[in-house]
Design an enzyme around this catalytic site. Structure first.
Site, PDB file in Angstrom:
ATOM      1  N   HIS A  77       0.862  -1.297   0.000  1.00  0.00           N
ATOM      2  CA  HIS A  77       0.080   0.104  -0.127  1.00  0.00           C
ATOM      3  C   HIS A  77       0.834   1.334   0.041  1.00  0.00           C
ATOM      4  CE1 HIS A  77       0.127  -0.152   4.542  1.00  0.00           C
ATOM      5  NE2 HIS A  77       0.224   1.420   4.162  1.00  0.00           N
ATOM      6  N   ASP A 124      -0.048  -7.637   1.778  1.00  0.00           N
ATOM      7  CA  ASP A 124       0.417  -6.212   1.817  1.00  0.00           C
ATOM      8  C   ASP A 124       1.692  -6.180   1.873  1.00  0.00           C
ATOM      9  OD1 ASP A 124       0.287  -3.207   1.773  1.00  0.00           O
ATOM     10  OD2 ASP A 124      -0.465  -3.172   3.683  1.00  0.00           O
ATOM     11  N   SER A 227       4.386   2.371   7.791  1.00  0.00           N
ATOM     12  CA  SER A 227       4.106   1.217   6.928  1.00  0.00           C
ATOM     13  C   SER A 227       5.403   0.629   6.322  1.00  0.00           C
ATOM     14  CB  SER A 227       3.341   1.642   5.974  1.00  0.00           C
ATOM     15  OG  SER A 227       1.746   1.690   6.274  1.00  0.00           O
TER      16      SER A 227
END
Ligand SMILES: *[C@@H]1O[C@H](CO)[C@@H](O)[C@H](O)[C@H]1NC(C)=O
Ligand SMILES: *[C@@H]1O[C@H](CO)[C@@H](O)[C@H](O)[C@H]1NC(C)=O
Length: 273
Positions: A77, A124, A227
């Site tokens: 992402h 992800d 992230s």
């Protein structure tokens, strides 16, 4: 109210809230709940950058890890688009401070996991190939990947490092020194139970899939900008990357954070690197 947050910093100006549910808010402590790290402690830690025209500079959006001398592992992402142009990204390696004027590295290729789902956030993970092989040193070296057969649990010593916000509304301050936090892995069932319980009235409830791993709780874990950062555990005196930071509830305020489980993507990783 609390929100489920994607942890890429690019969502900072217009946060993407995957779901929101009513729950009382407890006070988060600073990643969140961590402290500054020393140079060389996490030599695989990288900062992923995109160009910000307003700031006229390459700004940090996500973390990542060196897994081979020419390969970076990060969260899918952070890239967002399957056909993202590698020229839109740069990588900083070998530093604990962001924005020290040194050369950023170029990317030649981006590979997003074919089973990545932007809604459920399954798989992800993404690989980035550097244009040149890294010269390893005490400050630059790859992290080990886990074995297929290894198991990881709350008794393992596991750490997360990153340049994300230190509280949900508090960005990391200059000189932007890397933060680290020790967070326990949570077992699958109790993590699923915790999410089900908190989100029982929520139509958009979050499902924890087998390719995900839960870690951290009670004000310890990732926040915006973390992230893609690696969750590493000490196995036989060697640091092994078990997770890639993916999503979190209210910046680790309450529920465990969710990581992409590296073991679930091993075959895909080995196929490419
Ligand atoms: C990265 O790519 C840019 C644009 O093509 C180029 O100007 C720059 O020299 C490259 N940097 C490195 C370190 O190779
Ligand atoms: C959680 O589930 C995964 C995938 O099904 C499994 O490999 C792992 O051993 C489980 N781990 C824990 C700590 O529950």
């Amino acid at each position: 109210m609390f929100q489920l947050l994607l942890l890429a910093l690019s969502f900072l100006e217009s946060p993407v809230f995957m779901a929101s549910v009513s729950v009382s808010r407890s006070k988060p402590v600073g990643i969140v709940g961590g402290h500054r790290t020393l140079p060389g402690r996490w030599p695989w830690q990288v900062s992923l950058r995109t160009y910000d025209y307003k700031a006229s500079s390459w700004v940090h959006i996500c973390g990542g890890s060196i897994i081979r001398r020419q390969w970076i592992l990060t969260a899918a992402h952070c890239i967002q688009s399957q056909d993202a142009d590698p020229a839109l990204f740069r990588v900083q390696v070998g530093e604990v401070y962001l924005y020290k004027e040194q050369d950023l590295l170029n990317i030649s290729r981006i590979i997003i996991h074919p089973d990545y789902n932007e809604f459920s956030k399954t798989f992800d993970v993404a690989l980035m190939q550097l244009t040149a092989r890294l010269v390893t040193s005490t400050h630059v070296s790859p992290v080990s990947l886990p074995k297929d057969t290894s198991t990881f649990s709350s008794t393992d010593q596991c750490w997360l490092a990153g340049w994300g916000k230190v509280l949900q509304n508090v960005p990391l301050q200059p000189p932007y020194q890397l933060y680290e936090v020790k967070i326990p892995i949570q077992d699958n069932e109790s993590c699923k139970r915790a999410y089900r319980k908190k989100m029982s009235d929520e139509p958009q409830s979050v499902a924890i899939f087998d390719d995900m791993l839960c870690a951290g709780t009670l004000g310890r874990g990732p926040c915006f900008g973390d992230s893609g950062s690696p969750l590493v555990c000490l196995k036989r005196k060697k640091w092994v990357q078990v997770g890639v930071a993916s999503i979190s509830v209210d910046c680790s305020n309450d529920l465990p954070s969710i990581f992409s489980r590296v073991q679930s993507s091993l075959a895909w990783i080995h196929q490419h690197i």
